[in-house]
Every structure is written in C-alpha cells, then in structure tokens.
Design a protein around this motif. Structure first.
Motif, PDB file in Angstrom:
ATOM      1  N   ASP A 278       0.845  -1.185   0.000  1.00 43.38           N
ATOM      2  CA  ASP A 278       0.000   0.000   0.000  1.00 43.38           C
ATOM      3  C   ASP A 278       0.887   1.244   0.000  1.00 43.38           C
ATOM      4  O   ASP A 278       1.620   1.489   0.955  1.00 43.38           O
ATOM      5  N   VAL A 279       0.826   2.021  -1.072  1.00 44.10           N
ATOM      6  CA  VAL A 279       1.569   3.275  -1.180  1.00 44.10           C
ATOM      7  C   VAL A 279       0.531   4.385  -1.313  1.00 44.10           C
ATOM      8  O   VAL A 279      -0.052   4.560  -2.382  1.00 44.10           O
ATOM      9  N   GLU A 280       0.280   5.086  -0.220  1.00 45.71           N
ATOM     10  CA  GLU A 280      -0.696   6.170  -0.181  1.00 45.71           C
ATOM     11  C   GLU A 280      -2.054   5.727  -0.709  1.00 45.71           C
ATOM     12  O   GLU A 280      -2.676   6.413  -1.518  1.00 45.71           O
ATOM     13  N   GLY A 281      -2.519   4.564  -0.285  1.00 45.37           N
ATOM     14  CA  GLY A 281      -3.829   4.062  -0.662  1.00 45.37           C
ATOM     15  C   GLY A 281      -3.904   3.344  -1.988  1.00 45.37           C
ATOM     16  O   GLY A 281      -4.968   2.908  -2.392  1.00 45.37           O
TER      17      GLY A 281
ATOM     18  N   ARG B 265       0.757  -1.116  -5.078  1.00 48.81           N
ATOM     19  CA  ARG B 265       1.847  -1.056  -6.051  1.00 48.81           C
ATOM     20  C   ARG B 265       2.869  -2.139  -5.768  1.00 48.81           C
ATOM     21  O   ARG B 265       2.996  -2.602  -4.651  1.00 48.81           O
TER      22      ARG B 265
ATOM     23  N   PRO C 274       9.126   3.094  -3.621  1.00 53.06           N
ATOM     24  CA  PRO C 274       7.774   2.656  -3.990  1.00 53.06           C
ATOM     25  C   PRO C 274       7.489   2.772  -5.480  1.00 53.06           C
ATOM     26  O   PRO C 274       6.589   2.127  -5.984  1.00 53.06           O
TER      27      PRO C 274
END
Length: 147
Positions: free
Chosen positions: A14-17, A20, A42
């Motif tokens: 999870d990268v800022e929602g 990825r 990321p």
C-alpha cells in the motif's frame, strides 16, 4: 567486483492508498556473495534509489557496516543505472563496466541468484505476493494477479 540490478518485487504494498509493486535496487559483492547495499523505493528506480543503495554499499559505519568500501569494478545489466532525472545513465569508466544486455540474467548471475532466492524464501510468504498458483491450472505459477 560488484553487480547491481533493479528488480520489481512480486508483492503488492500500500503506497498512499494505492496497491503497487515496489522496486528493489541492490549491489551484491560477487566474491563474498554479500548484499552490500539495497534501496526499496515505492516507484520506478531513480537517481535517489541508486544513490541510497550505493551509499549503503560504500559506508562502513553503523548501521551499514562492517562490509563496504569501494569495489574495483561494478557490473550493471543493460543500459546502466539512472543517476539523473530523465534518461541519463552512468557511463562506463575505470570502476564501472557495462554489463550484459537487458534481460540476459545468465550473464549477471550473482545478483540474479539473489533475486530468485529473496523471492522464493522471503517474498513468497508475504500476504501481497502476486505469483500464487491459480486454482484449476496445471502450471505451478501464474501471473493472474500481477497487474
């Protein structure tokens, strides 16, 4: 000699929602089979991720050491490592030798062996691993969740 590589990890994070697949940039010492430095950005590999991994590889003080130092040569796959924004890349010099062409892992064996070992021994056990076997398929691996 050190070998350097970028590999996209087959695990979703999870990268800022947004889910990825992160990239791993690392330097491996061929003589001792030691990971000298690593960075896990990321997004796509960039100048910052290469320099972070290189700093971790060169510095000998804690928390990076005791391995480290300057190698005689660094071999990278394909076109080199990004060192500036855009498409400029490290050019071959006395300490840097252009390695094999892209997608020729058999010629960059030490770091490619680490890629396979880390995936099978560590990443495959994580909950976001994308190469799980698909039910009803005969092959052991499939790419159904790798988007």
């Amino acid at each position: 000699m050190w070998e350097a590589d970028h590999v996209q990890a087959p695990v979703l994070v999870d990268v800022e929602g947004v889910a990825r697949r992160p990239w791993v940039t690392w330097f491996v010492d061929c003589a001792s089979n030691t990971i000298m430095g690593v960075a896990v950005p990321p997004g796509h590999p960039s100048r910052e991720s290469v320099l972070a991994a290189l700093r971790a590889a060169v510095v000998r003080e804690e928390p990076f050491g005791p391995q480290g130092g300057l190698p005689e040569k660094v071999r990278v796959e394909g076109q080199g490592l990004p060192v500036e924004d855009g498409d400029r890349r490290v050019q071959p010099s006395r300490r840097h030798r252009r390695g094999p062409a892209p997608y020729t892992p058999h010629l960059n064996g030490t770091v490619e062996g680490w890629n396979r070992a880390v995936e099978s021994m560590f990443l495959a056990a994580l909950p976001g691993y994308v190469r799980r076997p698909c039910p009803g398929r005969r092959r052991a691996r499939c790419w159904c969740g790798s988007r």
